[in-house]
Write a protein that holds these residues in place. Sequence first.
Motif, PDB file in Angstrom:
ATOM      1  N   GLU A  89       0.970  -0.942  -0.011  1.00 34.39           N
ATOM      2  CA  GLU A  89       0.124  -0.046  -0.209  1.00 34.39           C
ATOM      3  C   GLU A  89       0.720   1.267   0.088  1.00 34.39           C
ATOM      4  OE1 GLU A  89      -1.594   1.116   4.344  1.00 34.39           O
ATOM      5  OE2 GLU A  89      -1.720  -0.998   3.918  1.00 34.39           O
ATOM      6  N   VAL A  90       0.292   2.377  -0.518  1.00 32.91           N
ATOM      7  CA  VAL A  90       1.062   3.817  -0.485  1.00 32.91           C
ATOM      8  C   VAL A  90       0.148   4.605  -0.207  1.00 32.91           C
ATOM      9  CG1 VAL A  90       0.944   3.942  -2.932  1.00 32.91           C
ATOM     10  CG2 VAL A  90       2.473   5.124  -1.785  1.00 32.91           C
ATOM     11  N   PHE A  91       0.552   5.664   0.533  1.00 33.74           N
ATOM     12  CA  PHE A  91      -0.216   7.099   1.000  1.00 33.74           C
ATOM     13  C   PHE A  91      -0.079   7.758   0.047  1.00 33.74           C
ATOM     14  CE2 PHE A  91      -0.608  11.013   3.227  1.00 33.74           C
ATOM     15  CZ  PHE A  91      -2.093  10.809   3.551  1.00 33.74           C
ATOM     16  N   LEU A  92      -0.935   8.531  -0.770  1.00 29.45           N
ATOM     17  CA  LEU A  92      -1.057   9.265  -2.075  1.00 29.45           C
ATOM     18  C   LEU A  92      -1.533  10.605  -1.497  1.00 29.45           C
ATOM     19  CD1 LEU A  92      -2.114   7.068  -4.751  1.00 29.45           C
ATOM     20  CD2 LEU A  92       0.278   7.503  -4.158  1.00 29.45           C
ATOM     21  N   ILE A 377       6.638   8.247 -10.618  1.00 33.37           N
ATOM     22  CA  ILE A 377       5.516   7.178 -10.196  1.00 33.37           C
ATOM     23  C   ILE A 377       4.585   7.517  -9.175  1.00 33.37           C
ATOM     24  CG2 ILE A 377       5.057   4.664  -9.976  1.00 33.37           C
ATOM     25  CD1 ILE A 377       7.970   4.097 -11.017  1.00 33.37           C
ATOM     26  N   TYR A 378       4.998   8.050  -8.088  1.00 33.83           N
ATOM     27  CA  TYR A 378       4.216   8.614  -7.104  1.00 33.83           C
ATOM     28  C   TYR A 378       3.275   9.357  -7.514  1.00 33.83           C
ATOM     29  CZ  TYR A 378       2.739  10.431  -2.491  1.00 33.83           C
ATOM     30  OH  TYR A 378       2.079  10.616  -1.444  1.00 33.83           O
ATOM     31  N   GLU A 379       3.693  10.408  -8.293  1.00 36.30           N
ATOM     32  CA  GLU A 379       2.517  11.476  -8.867  1.00 36.30           C
ATOM     33  C   GLU A 379       1.686  10.853  -9.775  1.00 36.30           C
ATOM     34  OE1 GLU A 379       4.968  14.746 -10.262  1.00 36.30           O
ATOM     35  OE2 GLU A 379       5.593  15.603  -8.199  1.00 36.30           O
ATOM     36  N   ALA A 380       2.110   9.781 -10.816  1.00 31.60           N
ATOM     37  CA  ALA A 380       1.230   9.096 -11.744  1.00 31.60           C
ATOM     38  C   ALA A 380       0.030   8.378 -10.898  1.00 31.60           C
ATOM     39  CB  ALA A 380       2.034   8.291 -12.462  1.00 31.60           C
ATOM     40  N   LEU A 381       0.623   7.593  -9.954  1.00 31.68           N
ATOM     41  CA  LEU A 381      -0.677   7.026  -9.252  1.00 31.68           C
ATOM     42  C   LEU A 381      -1.488   8.130  -8.482  1.00 31.68           C
ATOM     43  CD1 LEU A 381       1.336   4.216  -7.524  1.00 31.68           C
ATOM     44  CD2 LEU A 381      -0.175   3.976  -9.560  1.00 31.68           C
TER      45      LEU A 381
END
Length: 411
Positions: A89-92, A377-381
């Motif tokens: 999981e990742v916090f966006l 990639i973070y910004e894309a997600l």
Amino acid sequence: MSDTIAVIGGGPAGTSCAIKLIKEARALRKNIRVVMFEGKYFETHYNQCVGVLSPPLLRILKEELEIELPRDLIKRRIFAYRLHADKEEVFLLGEEKEGPTYTVHRVNFDKFMLDFAKKIGVEIIHSRVNGLEFIRTKELEEVRVYSESGYLRADAVVCAFGLDESMLNVLEESTKNFCPYKRPKRFLRTFITKLETATGFIEKKLGNIIYAYLMPENIPNIEFGAISPKEEHIVINIAGEKITSLDLDKFLKLPQVRKYLPEFKHDELSYFEGHFPIAPAVNCFGDRFLVAGDATGWMRSFKGKGINTAVITGIEAAKVLIESDFSKDNFKKYAERARELLSDYYYGKLARYFCKWGAKFKFLSPLIKAARVDQNIYEALYDAVSGHNTYKNIFKNLLYFNLTKTLKRLF
């Protein structure tokens, strides 16, 4: 002599079109009669929808329709997202490039828009349409609208009735001999349920965050699911081409889902079923008719953004209708103005297949891991989950920053 425009459907597509028509007519000092047919009373009926207003919807409402949503309509402002895939999981959290995201009660939003339309002069007929007839002779061209409560002769009709099965049949049958409309061929099914929460539960447990689940493991039919906080309740939804209500049963039992939910009795839950298109319709315009909203099939894969699609297509339909040239040639401008929606569909389709392959070949987890160390990639997600950017731009940005190198480093 005035033109009469019939609008079938009082949801966001129909009301946006009607409101824009009235405002444009007054600005141009034109006399246009707008008659809207809506069979539902939003005090007791409503459309099943999570009720997320994604950017740039609020800006569009303000700039195009001069509408600002009242504060009591907004139930919660969403500041971030937590994306789950496989066991990762990742916090966006990102920049609100196109404005904030809000959650609302969809029924209240629909009622507000319909009341606004009525207030500025749109005639509302609470009746279901059951027939359309396009009259095309040397002496006369018009549209005849048949409803449960009466009959209307109109110069043009806007078909903003969503995915109402009977109306899709009516439109396909009535246009078959001159410009055959064909409904979208493919759909994602959705199931939604709602959980009431104790005061303060959302602030303590969830915050102003939407929890998104991409291709959850062990439930292959689900393509995505989400937990969306409202005021004092939570909405849980899942979507997929082959899902059933049993998949929602399983989703609610997943540990990574269950930990964000209050205690509940499963046999007391109410489920609501719906669907939205994942393929465009054919011939969304022709002589004296335009299709707006869900029936166009110009939806955003995964994110949906159905309310945005409805409002944008409704407004663009009004812009060509105001010219009082109801020919197919003139209506080509409608599709041109909505081109970004249709073009992004193909990139959204690519994103959907990418995620399905990712789940099958187990590279969604590495993608989540990559997002923790790679800002691109973070910004894309974030852009994909929040809807702050088009899929087209997301893919361009990833290709520019060379996604392949980052993934190779992690593998």
